[in-house]
Motif scaffolding. Structure first.
Motif, PDB file in Angstrom:
ATOM      1  N   LEU A 131      15.038 -17.342  39.385  1.00  0.00           N
ATOM      2  CA  LEU A 131      15.370 -17.118  37.895  1.00  0.00           C
ATOM      3  C   LEU A 131      14.117 -17.559  37.031  1.00  0.00           C
ATOM      4  CD1 LEU A 131      18.942 -18.708  37.681  1.00  0.00           C
ATOM      5  CD2 LEU A 131      18.126 -15.928  37.677  1.00  0.00           C
ATOM      6  N   TRP A 132      12.997 -18.332  37.645  1.00  0.00           N
ATOM      7  CA  TRP A 132      12.136 -18.572  36.870  1.00  0.00           C
ATOM      8  C   TRP A 132      11.162 -17.086  36.224  1.00  0.00           C
ATOM      9  CZ3 TRP A 132       6.679 -17.777  36.344  1.00  0.00           C
ATOM     10  CH2 TRP A 132       6.048 -18.759  35.662  1.00  0.00           C
ATOM     11  N   TYR A 133      11.369 -16.250  36.877  1.00  0.00           N
ATOM     12  CA  TYR A 133      10.779 -15.056  36.405  1.00  0.00           C
ATOM     13  C   TYR A 133      11.353 -14.267  35.270  1.00  0.00           C
ATOM     14  CZ  TYR A 133       7.800 -15.483  40.600  1.00  0.00           C
ATOM     15  OH  TYR A 133       6.816 -16.009  41.368  1.00  0.00           O
ATOM     16  N   ASN A 134      12.601 -14.977  34.950  1.00  0.00           N
ATOM     17  CA  ASN A 134      13.464 -14.342  33.797  1.00  0.00           C
ATOM     18  C   ASN A 134      12.751 -15.036  32.291  1.00  0.00           C
ATOM     19  OD1 ASN A 134      15.260 -13.805  31.583  1.00  0.00           O
ATOM     20  ND2 ASN A 134      16.863 -14.552  32.647  1.00  0.00           N
ATOM     21  N   PRO A 135      12.249 -14.279  31.552  1.00  0.00           N
ATOM     22  CA  PRO A 135      11.690 -14.823  30.473  1.00  0.00           C
ATOM     23  C   PRO A 135      12.631 -15.828  29.710  1.00  0.00           C
ATOM     24  CG  PRO A 135      10.819 -12.746  30.812  1.00  0.00           C
ATOM     25  CD  PRO A 135      12.022 -12.882  31.479  1.00  0.00           C
ATOM     26  N   LEU A 136      14.002 -15.417  29.620  1.00  0.00           N
ATOM     27  CA  LEU A 136      14.702 -15.930  28.560  1.00  0.00           C
ATOM     28  C   LEU A 136      15.191 -17.422  29.022  1.00  0.00           C
ATOM     29  CD1 LEU A 136      17.069 -13.150  27.890  1.00  0.00           C
ATOM     30  CD2 LEU A 136      16.004 -13.922  26.356  1.00  0.00           C
ATOM     31  N   VAL A 137      14.927 -17.518  30.555  1.00  0.00           N
ATOM     32  CA  VAL A 137      15.142 -19.129  30.975  1.00  0.00           C
ATOM     33  C   VAL A 137      14.116 -19.988  30.343  1.00  0.00           C
ATOM     34  CG1 VAL A 137      14.633 -20.415  33.093  1.00  0.00           C
ATOM     35  CG2 VAL A 137      16.182 -18.376  33.222  1.00  0.00           C
ATOM     36  N   HIS A 138      12.793 -19.663  30.072  1.00  0.00           N
ATOM     37  CA  HIS A 138      11.836 -20.450  29.245  1.00  0.00           C
ATOM     38  C   HIS A 138      12.236 -20.593  27.959  1.00  0.00           C
ATOM     39  CE1 HIS A 138       8.995 -19.791  33.070  1.00  0.00           C
ATOM     40  NE2 HIS A 138       9.610 -18.756  33.074  1.00  0.00           N
ATOM     41  N   TYR A 151       3.498 -17.718  30.048  1.00  0.00           N
ATOM     42  CA  TYR A 151       4.386 -16.579  30.698  1.00  0.00           C
ATOM     43  C   TYR A 151       5.137 -15.554  29.908  1.00  0.00           C
ATOM     44  CZ  TYR A 151       7.567 -14.284  33.925  1.00  0.00           C
ATOM     45  OH  TYR A 151       8.449 -13.450  34.616  1.00  0.00           O
ATOM     46  N   VAL A 152       5.855 -16.015  28.877  1.00  0.00           N
ATOM     47  CA  VAL A 152       6.596 -15.446  28.231  1.00  0.00           C
ATOM     48  C   VAL A 152       6.032 -14.540  27.229  1.00  0.00           C
ATOM     49  CG1 VAL A 152       8.469 -15.449  26.422  1.00  0.00           C
ATOM     50  CG2 VAL A 152       8.504 -17.297  28.226  1.00  0.00           C
ATOM     51  N   LEU A 153       4.900 -15.007  26.714  1.00  0.00           N
ATOM     52  CA  LEU A 153       3.842 -14.342  25.953  1.00  0.00           C
ATOM     53  C   LEU A 153       3.170 -13.146  26.616  1.00  0.00           C
ATOM     54  CD1 LEU A 153       2.490 -14.413  23.237  1.00  0.00           C
ATOM     55  CD2 LEU A 153       0.851 -15.721  23.898  1.00  0.00           C
ATOM     56  N   SER A 154       2.924 -13.552  27.783  1.00  0.00           N
ATOM     57  CA  SER A 154       2.022 -12.419  28.515  1.00  0.00           C
ATOM     58  C   SER A 154       3.189 -11.312  28.938  1.00  0.00           C
ATOM     59  CB  SER A 154       1.653 -13.135  29.980  1.00  0.00           C
ATOM     60  OG  SER A 154       0.709 -13.933  29.649  1.00  0.00           O
ATOM     61  N   VAL A 155       4.222 -11.869  29.255  1.00  0.00           N
ATOM     62  CA  VAL A 155       5.456 -10.626  29.576  1.00  0.00           C
ATOM     63  C   VAL A 155       5.608  -9.763  28.341  1.00  0.00           C
ATOM     64  CG1 VAL A 155       7.821 -10.184  30.207  1.00  0.00           C
ATOM     65  CG2 VAL A 155       6.331 -11.889  31.484  1.00  0.00           C
ATOM     66  N   SER A 156       5.831 -10.365  27.125  1.00  0.00           N
ATOM     67  CA  SER A 156       6.107  -9.872  25.910  1.00  0.00           C
ATOM     68  C   SER A 156       5.024  -8.879  25.574  1.00  0.00           C
ATOM     69  CB  SER A 156       6.358 -10.999  24.886  1.00  0.00           C
ATOM     70  OG  SER A 156       7.269 -11.803  25.210  1.00  0.00           O
ATOM     71  N   LEU A 157       3.703  -9.517  25.615  1.00  0.00           N
ATOM     72  CA  LEU A 157       2.755  -8.338  25.269  1.00  0.00           C
ATOM     73  C   LEU A 157       2.529  -7.249  26.059  1.00  0.00           C
ATOM     74  CD1 LEU A 157       0.055 -11.010  24.155  1.00  0.00           C
ATOM     75  CD2 LEU A 157       1.399  -9.590  22.445  1.00  0.00           C
ATOM     76  N   ILE A 158       2.583  -7.619  27.401  1.00  0.00           N
ATOM     77  CA  ILE A 158       2.643  -6.274  28.471  1.00  0.00           C
ATOM     78  C   ILE A 158       3.663  -5.159  28.185  1.00  0.00           C
ATOM     79  CG2 ILE A 158       2.792  -5.669  30.721  1.00  0.00           C
ATOM     80  CD1 ILE A 158       1.551  -8.375  31.366  1.00  0.00           C
ATOM     81  N   LEU A 159       4.858  -5.845  27.887  1.00  0.00           N
ATOM     82  CA  LEU A 159       6.050  -4.596  27.626  1.00  0.00           C
ATOM     83  C   LEU A 159       5.817  -4.195  26.303  1.00  0.00           C
ATOM     84  CD1 LEU A 159       9.085  -6.884  28.857  1.00  0.00           C
ATOM     85  CD2 LEU A 159       8.023  -4.990  29.894  1.00  0.00           C
ATOM     86  N   LEU A 160       5.397  -4.722  25.338  1.00  0.00           N
ATOM     87  CA  LEU A 160       5.088  -4.131  23.969  1.00  0.00           C
ATOM     88  C   LEU A 160       3.950  -3.160  24.140  1.00  0.00           C
ATOM     89  CD1 LEU A 160       5.679  -3.683  20.952  1.00  0.00           C
ATOM     90  CD2 LEU A 160       3.820  -5.832  20.506  1.00  0.00           C
ATOM     91  N   ALA A 176      11.611 -15.493  21.301  1.00  0.00           N
ATOM     92  CA  ALA A 176      12.379 -14.495  21.562  1.00  0.00           C
ATOM     93  C   ALA A 176      12.442 -13.313  20.845  1.00  0.00           C
ATOM     94  CB  ALA A 176      13.834 -15.289  21.074  1.00  0.00           C
ATOM     95  N   LEU A 177      11.722 -13.269  19.439  1.00  0.00           N
ATOM     96  CA  LEU A 177      11.527 -12.220  18.738  1.00  0.00           C
ATOM     97  C   LEU A 177      10.587 -11.319  19.201  1.00  0.00           C
ATOM     98  CD1 LEU A 177      11.274 -13.925  15.186  1.00  0.00           C
ATOM     99  CD2 LEU A 177      12.817 -12.359  15.813  1.00  0.00           C
ATOM    100  N   LEU A 178       9.527 -11.704  19.926  1.00  0.00           N
ATOM    101  CA  LEU A 178       8.522 -10.925  20.457  1.00  0.00           C
ATOM    102  C   LEU A 178       8.932 -10.443  21.896  1.00  0.00           C
ATOM    103  CD1 LEU A 178       5.405 -10.136  20.230  1.00  0.00           C
ATOM    104  CD2 LEU A 178       4.749 -12.178  21.732  1.00  0.00           C
ATOM    105  N   LEU A 179       9.585 -11.185  22.612  1.00  0.00           N
ATOM    106  CA  LEU A 179      10.100 -10.563  23.784  1.00  0.00           C
ATOM    107  C   LEU A 179      11.155  -9.346  23.438  1.00  0.00           C
ATOM    108  CD1 LEU A 179      10.297 -10.496  26.817  1.00  0.00           C
ATOM    109  CD2 LEU A 179      12.142 -12.239  26.550  1.00  0.00           C
ATOM    110  N   GLY A 180      12.022  -9.647  22.430  1.00  0.00           N
ATOM    111  CA  GLY A 180      12.842  -8.472  21.853  1.00  0.00           C
ATOM    112  C   GLY A 180      12.207  -7.232  21.529  1.00  0.00           C
ATOM    113  N   LEU A 181      11.094  -7.418  21.001  1.00  0.00           N
ATOM    114  CA  LEU A 181      10.495  -6.382  20.351  1.00  0.00           C
ATOM    115  C   LEU A 181       9.632  -5.545  21.356  1.00  0.00           C
ATOM    116  CD1 LEU A 181       8.959  -4.983  17.929  1.00  0.00           C
ATOM    117  CD2 LEU A 181       7.067  -6.687  18.004  1.00  0.00           C
TER     118      LEU A 181
END
Length: 242
Positions: free
Chosen positions: A187-194, A216-225, A134-139
């Motif tokens: 909704l599976w593609y929403n990282p917050l669901v995971h 998946y969440v880690l990948s999305v977070s790092l790509i956005l970051l 959650a922290l990484l995705l928020g960042l």
């Protein structure tokens, strides 16, 4: 960080108490509201515990992403000094709001477990993993939005409209498995669901949450970051001069 603490929590009576009361009020509202129409929550017997396990990681993500997104605008006067960079402003807000969110989560979880007199044995590894994601995705979301809103002021309004249904689409008030297959596929593609599903596995030992994919969440977070850092590195002078 000290400036952030004094301006955000030091100007209002109660200070950090409001940081605890805000998520607590949301959890109580959900618990009381749904207890009037449902006999039992989707997991366990306590509405308070069910909505605590879903709302707190969502609140942590939302708090961090919103604060990081506004970090450069908030610290613009300080960034006129050569020794202070945009990265300092981003990291200060991320660290302060992240640590605050973790502390609030620990206090509320311990308090609610005490109040409901539950014998729940928390499984800490998935809880820590969910909070970290959650922290990484928020960042990641925050840094990208910091760049986009700096370059395009209208983006802040657009993002606010796009994410309005996010509370309902993140599995806070229901279980992912209870949805129709079509809704699950979307909704599976929403990282917050995971993240919410992973958090609940730490509260409920019998809940498996087979849909959860931390990778998946880690990948999305790092790509956005990465995208956010590249944009800020390239256009931070233009953003600061606006």
């Amino acid at each position: 960080m000290l400036r952030e603490m004094s301006t955000r929590y030091g100007r209002t009576p109660g200070g950090y108490i409001w940081g605890i009361l805000e998520p607590l009020a949301a959890i109580l509202f959900l618990s009381v509201g749904f207890s009037l129409v449902l006999r039992t929550p989707a997991l366990g017997t306590s509405f308070l515990l069910f909505y605590t396990s879903g709302y707190l990681p969502f609140h942590l993500y939302q708090s961090v992403s919103n604060m990081v997104a506004a970090s450069v605008r908030f610290s613009k006067p300080l960034l006129k000094y050569p020794a202070v960079t945009w990265l300092d402003a981003v990291l200060a807000r991320f660290l302060l709001n992240g640590l605050t969110g973790i502390l609030i989560t620990a206090i509320l979880t311990a308090g609610i477990l005490t109040v409901i007199d539950s014998r729940t044995m928390l499984d800490l590894p998935p809880i820590i993993e969910a909070m970290s994601l959650a922290l990484l995705l928020g960042l990641g979301v925050g840094v990208l939005n910091c760049a986009l809103s700096g370059l395009y002021p209208l983006w802040e309004v657009i993002w606010s409209i796009l994410t309005r249904p996010l509370f309902l689409a993140s599995g806070i008030i229901y279980l992912f498995e209870s949805l129709p297959q079509l809704a699950q596929d979307i909704l599976w593609y929403n990282p917050l669901v995971h993240i919410v599903g992973l958090m609940r596995t730490g509260f409920y030992p019998t809940y498996t949450a087979a849909h959860v994919s931390p990778l998946y969440v880690l990948s999305v977070s790092l790509i956005l970051l990465t995208m956010g850092l590249l944009l800020m590195g390239r256009y931070h002078r233009e953003i600061l001069n606006r």
